[in-house]
Write a protein that holds these residues in place. Sequence first.
Motif, PDB file in Angstrom:
ATOM      1  N   THR A  80      -7.163   2.728   3.840  1.00 51.41           N
ATOM      2  CA  THR A  80      -7.523   4.144   3.969  1.00 51.41           C
ATOM      3  C   THR A  80      -8.407   4.348   5.193  1.00 51.41           C
TER       4      THR A  80
ATOM      5  N   GLU B  31       2.959   9.122   1.026  1.00 50.34           N
ATOM      6  CA  GLU B  31       2.658   9.007  -0.402  1.00 50.34           C
ATOM      7  C   GLU B  31       1.199   9.330  -0.727  1.00 50.34           C
ATOM      8  N   ARG B  32       0.389   9.458   0.292  1.00 50.05           N
ATOM      9  CA  ARG B  32      -1.028   9.773   0.094  1.00 50.05           C
ATOM     10  C   ARG B  32      -1.281  11.237   0.441  1.00 50.05           C
ATOM     11  N   SER B  33      -2.349  11.781  -0.143  1.00 49.89           N
ATOM     12  CA  SER B  33      -2.707  13.166   0.175  1.00 49.89           C
ATOM     13  C   SER B  33      -4.200  13.387  -0.032  1.00 49.89           C
TER      14      SER B  33
ATOM     15  N   GLN C  55      -6.458   4.362  -2.693  1.00 46.61           N
ATOM     16  CA  GLN C  55      -5.076   4.223  -2.243  1.00 46.61           C
ATOM     17  C   GLN C  55      -4.248   5.491  -2.391  1.00 46.61           C
ATOM     18  N   LYS C  56      -4.710   6.431  -3.196  1.00 44.72           N
ATOM     19  CA  LYS C  56      -3.926   7.659  -3.336  1.00 44.72           C
ATOM     20  C   LYS C  56      -4.362   8.751  -2.355  1.00 44.72           C
ATOM     21  N   HIS C  57      -5.498   8.532  -1.680  1.00 47.00           N
ATOM     22  CA  HIS C  57      -5.971   9.524  -0.707  1.00 47.00           C
ATOM     23  C   HIS C  57      -5.684   9.069   0.726  1.00 47.00           C
ATOM     24  N   ARG C  58      -5.541  10.045   1.609  1.00 45.39           N
ATOM     25  CA  ARG C  58      -5.148   9.727   2.982  1.00 45.39           C
ATOM     26  C   ARG C  58      -6.336   9.384   3.873  1.00 45.39           C
TER      27      ARG C  58
ATOM     28  N   TRP D 148       0.827  -1.200   0.000  1.00 50.51           N
ATOM     29  CA  TRP D 148       0.000   0.000   0.000  1.00 50.51           C
ATOM     30  C   TRP D 148       0.870   1.262   0.000  1.00 50.51           C
ATOM     31  N   PRO D 149       0.406   2.328  -0.645  1.00 54.88           N
ATOM     32  CA  PRO D 149       1.105   3.620  -0.524  1.00 54.88           C
ATOM     33  C   PRO D 149       1.155   4.042   0.944  1.00 54.88           C
TER      34      PRO D 149
ATOM     35  N   HIS E 289      -8.249  -1.135   1.294  1.00 59.07           N
ATOM     36  CA  HIS E 289      -7.138  -0.446   0.639  1.00 59.07           C
ATOM     37  C   HIS E 289      -6.326   0.419   1.594  1.00 59.07           C
TER      38      HIS E 289
ATOM     39  N   ASN F 170      -7.557   2.404  -7.028  1.00 58.93           N
ATOM     40  CA  ASN F 170      -6.526   3.437  -7.181  1.00 58.93           C
ATOM     41  C   ASN F 170      -6.925   4.730  -6.496  1.00 58.93           C
TER      42      ASN F 170
END
Length: 412
Positions: free
Chosen positions: A300, A199-201, A273-276, A194-195, A298, A270
């Motif tokens: 989060t 790496e997440r925002s 996984q890219k959000h915090r 996982w990011p 994922h 996706n």
Amino acid sequence: MAKKLLVIGHVWPEPKTTAAGCRMLQLLETFISFGYEITFASTAAKTEFSLNLNDLGITEAAIVLNHSSFDDFLVNLRPDTVIFDRFMVEEQFGWRVAEFAPKALRILNTEDLHSLRKAREEAVKKGWEFSLDQWKNHPMTLREASSIYRSDITLMISPYEMHLLQQELAIPKALLLHLPFLVNRISPKTVQQWPSFEERSDFVCIGNGKHAPNVDSINVLKNTIWPLIRKELPKANLYIYGAYLSQHIRGLHDPKTGFHVVGWAENVDNVLQKHRLLLAPLRFGAGIKGKLLDAMIHGTPSITTPIGSEGMHNGLPWNGTITDDWSTFARAAVELYQHREQWTTAQTNGTVMINTLYQKETLQPQLKIHFDEVGEQLNQHRDRNFIGRLLHHETLTSTKYLAKWIEEKSRR
């Protein structure tokens, strides 16, 4: 010879747009693993998001409401098991299945208690404090409970709703089966992939625009919660994803304040996984919330309400914060967003919940055992369900002749 399953769908499954679609796909895949020959039938029109069931080896059939052609369809198919996808479908087709496929095991898939969701929605819109008496006296509760009695087994996704039906309506436990979402175990290797926190925002909210609780929660975010978060985190952004978003919701798009209405997400994995953090300020609803489960899957963490988390964690620590006070909600979101250690603990809590409560490897065999046991003693099972037999005799007799009247009227 393979057993035959007929699923009568309220709609064609859309696993990329709704939690109900994901749930249905899980059920279909489960019966495929059991070796069933499956036919999926529906009166609904397909959409661009409808799953192609033929790719799974499932036969698709378009059927007509209030028409005797369905009777011939049943006689020719001779299903061993029939699943009604939601109580409205059982109301429409239950009497026909009972008459033309009497030996078939009749299963009601509730998704959630529609009556509970509806009663809560009405209370919110009218500014009332919700009580269980409102739900018990709601007309939809009578319809839904009747459908449960007429079915041999009803699949309940939420243990809280299992409790409600048994304790408040005295529905026998023998008619109910708790079956939550069926999820693969999250391994340490998956977690490592996982990011990371760094790496997440930003924040994310996901919800189908046809689902009233989602629309309400987006409005709450826009009008109340997001301004509080943005005040503390002036560079943060919130992204709203969902199919079928209305023009009103799309009109809330305001990049200057960090409020982005994106629309349908083709790849939810996706996006999550890219959000915090995921935000879900649900003021009403029922069942298990797919968006919150997906967030755990994922890695989060989420901030939600008691309604959002209801029936999901069985007393285990939540993967974030649960509150229905919007100031507290916003503060919790800011706090979790900024502190890596707290965020990592919340992420771990989600993994523990998935691996403890939603493991497909454990739940699928239990489901098969239960179906086999009821199926082998189906006559005795139905004999014990006197109220169900009574409702078949009384309620469905009226439904049957109403359907025949509509068919005759249409023919003329």
